[in-house]
Design a protein around this motif. Structure first.
Motif, mmCIF file in Angstrom:
data_model
loop_
_atom_site.group_PDB
_atom_site.id
_atom_site.type_symbol
_atom_site.label_atom_id
_atom_site.label_comp_id
_atom_site.label_asym_id
_atom_site.label_seq_id
_atom_site.Cartn_x
_atom_site.Cartn_y
_atom_site.Cartn_z
ATOM 1 N N UNK A 137 67.391 58.035 105.191
ATOM 2 C CA UNK A 137 66.091 57.810 104.553
ATOM 3 C C UNK A 137 65.633 59.022 103.741
ATOM 4 N N UNK A 138 65.840 60.222 104.260
ATOM 5 C CA UNK A 138 65.252 61.404 103.642
ATOM 6 C C UNK A 138 66.209 62.183 102.746
ATOM 7 N N UNK A 139 67.514 62.000 102.913
ATOM 8 C CA UNK A 139 68.467 62.813 102.144
ATOM 9 C C UNK A 139 69.433 61.953 101.332
ATOM 10 N N UNK A 140 70.167 61.042 101.997
ATOM 11 C CA UNK A 140 71.286 60.372 101.341
ATOM 12 C C UNK A 140 70.807 59.434 100.240
ATOM 13 N N UNK A 141 69.905 58.498 100.567
ATOM 14 C CA UNK A 141 69.471 57.527 99.551
ATOM 15 C C UNK A 141 68.719 58.190 98.395
ATOM 16 N N UNK A 142 67.778 59.140 98.647
ATOM 17 C CA UNK A 142 67.157 59.827 97.496
ATOM 18 C C UNK A 142 68.156 60.569 96.618
ATOM 19 N N UNK A 143 69.212 61.119 97.228
ATOM 20 C CA UNK A 143 70.210 61.834 96.430
ATOM 21 C C UNK A 143 70.982 60.880 95.523
ATOM 22 N N UNK A 144 71.192 59.645 95.978
ATOM 23 C CA UNK A 144 71.894 58.658 95.158
ATOM 24 C C UNK A 144 71.134 58.393 93.862
ATOM 25 N N UNK A 145 69.798 58.372 93.937
ATOM 26 C CA UNK A 145 68.996 58.057 92.758
ATOM 27 C C UNK A 145 69.208 59.049 91.630
ATOM 28 N N UNK A 146 69.499 60.313 91.967
ATOM 29 C CA UNK A 146 69.681 61.350 90.949
ATOM 30 C C UNK A 146 71.150 61.709 90.739
ATOM 31 N N UNK A 147 72.059 60.873 91.230
ATOM 32 C CA UNK A 147 73.483 61.211 91.178
ATOM 33 C C UNK A 147 74.136 60.934 89.828
ATOM 34 N N UNK A 148 73.359 60.509 88.834
ATOM 35 C CA UNK A 148 73.872 60.295 87.479
ATOM 36 C C UNK A 148 75.013 59.283 87.463
ATOM 37 N N UNK A 149 74.771 58.121 88.106
ATOM 38 C CA UNK A 149 75.696 56.980 88.097
ATOM 39 C C UNK A 149 77.057 57.312 88.707
ATOM 40 N N UNK A 150 77.062 58.156 89.734
ATOM 41 C CA UNK A 150 78.311 58.522 90.405
ATOM 42 C C UNK A 150 78.662 57.438 91.430
ATOM 43 N N UNK A 151 79.719 56.652 91.205
ATOM 44 C CA UNK A 151 80.041 55.562 92.140
ATOM 45 C C UNK A 151 80.517 56.062 93.501
ATOM 46 N N UNK A 152 81.097 57.263 93.547
ATOM 47 C CA UNK A 152 81.576 57.785 94.814
ATOM 48 C C UNK A 152 80.450 58.075 95.798
ATOM 49 N N UNK A 153 79.288 58.513 95.296
ATOM 50 C CA UNK A 153 78.165 58.844 96.176
ATOM 51 C C UNK A 153 77.652 57.615 96.894
ATOM 52 N N UNK A 154 77.450 56.531 96.153
ATOM 53 C CA UNK A 154 76.923 55.321 96.784
ATOM 54 C C UNK A 154 77.998 54.623 97.625
ATOM 55 N N UNK A 155 79.269 54.809 97.279
ATOM 56 C CA UNK A 155 80.338 54.220 98.096
ATOM 57 C C UNK A 155 80.414 54.903 99.458
ATOM 58 N N UNK A 156 80.262 56.238 99.489
ATOM 59 C CA UNK A 156 80.252 56.952 100.765
ATOM 60 C C UNK A 156 79.048 56.553 101.604
ATOM 61 N N UNK A 157 77.888 56.387 100.949
ATOM 62 C CA UNK A 157 76.681 55.985 101.682
ATOM 63 C C UNK A 157 76.843 54.586 102.269
ATOM 64 N N UNK A 158 77.565 53.710 101.570
ATOM 65 C CA UNK A 158 77.757 52.347 102.079
ATOM 66 C C UNK A 158 78.634 52.334 103.324
ATOM 67 N N UNK A 159 79.573 53.277 103.424
ATOM 68 C CA UNK A 159 80.393 53.353 104.630
ATOM 69 C C UNK A 159 79.546 53.618 105.866
ATOM 70 N N UNK A 160 78.387 54.237 105.679
ATOM 71 C CA UNK A 160 77.449 54.457 106.782
ATOM 72 C C UNK A 160 76.524 53.250 106.932
ATOM 73 N N UNK A 161 75.971 52.768 105.818
ATOM 74 C CA UNK A 161 74.989 51.682 105.876
ATOM 75 C C UNK A 161 75.585 50.388 106.419
ATOM 76 N N UNK A 162 76.859 50.133 106.127
ATOM 77 C CA UNK A 162 77.459 48.882 106.574
ATOM 78 C C UNK A 162 77.581 48.822 108.092
ATOM 79 N N UNK A 163 77.437 49.948 108.769
ATOM 80 C CA UNK A 163 77.489 49.972 110.226
ATOM 81 C C UNK A 163 76.122 49.721 110.857
ATOM 82 N N UNK A 164 75.076 49.680 110.045
ATOM 83 C CA UNK A 164 73.734 49.396 110.544
ATOM 84 C C UNK A 164 73.493 47.891 110.572
ATOM 85 N N UNK A 165 72.458 47.493 111.264
ATOM 86 C CA UNK A 165 72.112 46.074 111.333
ATOM 87 C C UNK A 165 71.437 45.623 110.045
#
Length: 396
Positions: A137-165
């Motif tokens: 909530x406080x670090x990963x998702x806000x960092x994605x917004x400023x990542x300048x369309x970097x697909x690797x950043x959001x792909x790594x975040x999804x590896x974590x998010x997909x384990x949540x409900x």
């Protein structure tokens, strides 16, 4: 090392090795030698730098290895040895950087690996999921917004998010969209810039130019998917001709973007226009579904059929809405969903004399007479039906 599993360590080791080989090949490739021999190592000289982010990196073209000039800078940093230290020690420090953490991509990648390992071993880590959601909530998702369309950043975040409900992910997306972009001037400017870009893309969408628009759409969705899909669905509700074009343009989205699309769709199905605004009426005065809801239903059916999107949001929404007496307009969502995914085409015109005659013939003649006009809908896609059955089975 205490939180990351051996499987993740092995994957990271392989990725680092291949990345190093790719950098070495890029540095050694010339116009005369396009396929050079890759040595085990390239000798580099040590160079002191003032930027701590460059510490430990190297430039193989210049054959330089960068070292931060103050060697003892790591000694006074607090060490995180337990999961709760992420919240008590690491998070207060990272709040100083905020969304600018995107500049340290290696740090973000390592953090995602740690969160992934903590969630996998949740039974052994007290309150592990709580600490992980705080970091997202406080670090990963806000960092994605400023990542300048970097697909690797959001792909790594999804590896974590997909384990949540389902509920945990949608709560994170809601806070990301409704709170983050109001924090300061920079986030407000980022939102305005993204909205302008997606509106330009939506104006250029045409039947013979869907792929190029889809690539631009996918690129924007790598960084700010909530804003992109909010504007996109608003445009679809206003211009019904886009409902049949945009599903093809969504083929270039990633897994996390598809999940965010499911969240934004769920919000739009309710008729919500945002905080402080009235909810849209779902019915016209004559009892027919509203135009915006019909366009949204057509888009929903086609995008769930053509793209690999989890159908859980729609199934949950329809199941919840059917318990209320005012849920009749929402049946158009179920109608479009079943007809598109099942390969069923409802004949819009009245039955012809030939079809009436064929109704008394054999089954082969009868099925031929009542075939759908659209060739794409004459038979259900086996892969789509398997995906639907799997979702129904998984969600009981």
């Amino acid at each position: 090392d205490a939180f990351v599993s051996e499987k993740i360590k092995k994957r990271v080791s392989i990725l680092k090795e291949r990345a190093q080989q790719s950098r070495m090949k890029s540095a050694l490739t010339t116009s005369d030698n396009l396929n050079p021999n890759i040595p085990d190592t390239i000798p580099t000289k040590r160079v002191l730098v003032l930027d701590a982010l460059l510490d430990g990196t190297e430039d193989l073209v210049k054959k330089e290895r960068y070292v931060f000039f103050f060697k003892e800078w790591r000694q006074d940093l607090p060490q995180c040895t337990q999961a709760e230290h992420l919240t008590t020690r690491f998070l207060p420090l990272m709040r100083l950087a905020g969304y600018r953490t995107y500049l340290a991509t290696d740090l973000l990648q390592t953090l995602n690996y740690i969160l992934e390992g903590i969630i996998d071993s949740n039974a052994n880590v007290p309150n592990g999921r709580l600490h992980c959601t705080n970091m997202l909530r406080e670090i990963v998702l806000p960092s994605i917004s400023f990542s300048d369309h970097n697909p690797g950043t959001i792909a790594d975040a999804w590896e974590v998010c997909c384990r949540l409900t389902f509920q945990e992910r949608y709560a994170l997306y809601g806070e990301w969209f409704n709170d983050f972009y109001k924090k300061n001037v920079e986030t407000k400017l980022l939102k305005a810039h993204t909205e302008r870009e997606i509106k330009d893309i939506m104006r250029r969408v045409a039947k013979n130019d869907v792929r190029r628009s889809g690539r631009d759409l996918g690129k924007l969705a790598h960084s700010n998917p909530t804003i992109v899909f909010n504007i996109m669905l608003d445009q679809i509700q206003q211009m019904d001709n886009l409902a049949t074009l945009i599903p093809d343009a969504c083929r270039y989205l990633g897994d996390c973007a598809y999940d965010v699309l499911g969240y934004v769709l769920t919000e739009k199905w309710t008729g919500s226009q945002g905080a402080g605004k009235m909810v849209k009426k779902k019915e016209k005065d004559d009892g027919m579904p509203a135009t915006w809801l019909r366009s949204l239903a057509v888009f929903t059916g086609m995008v769930f059929k053509k793209q690999s999107i989890d159908v859980t949001p729609l199934l949950r929404y329809v199941a919840a809405r059917l318990r209320y007496p005012d849920s009749v307009p929402d049946l158009i969502l179920l109608n479009e969903f079943v007809t598109k995914l099942g390969g069923i085409e409802i004949l819009g015109s009245a039955t012809t004399d030939d079809q009436v005659t064929a109704a008394g013939c054999a089954d082969s003649v009868k099925s031929e007479a009542f075939l759908a006009v659209d060739v794409e809908n004459r038979r259900a896609n086996r892969r789509v039906l398997e995906r639907l059955k799997e979702s129904l089975r998984r969600n009981n």
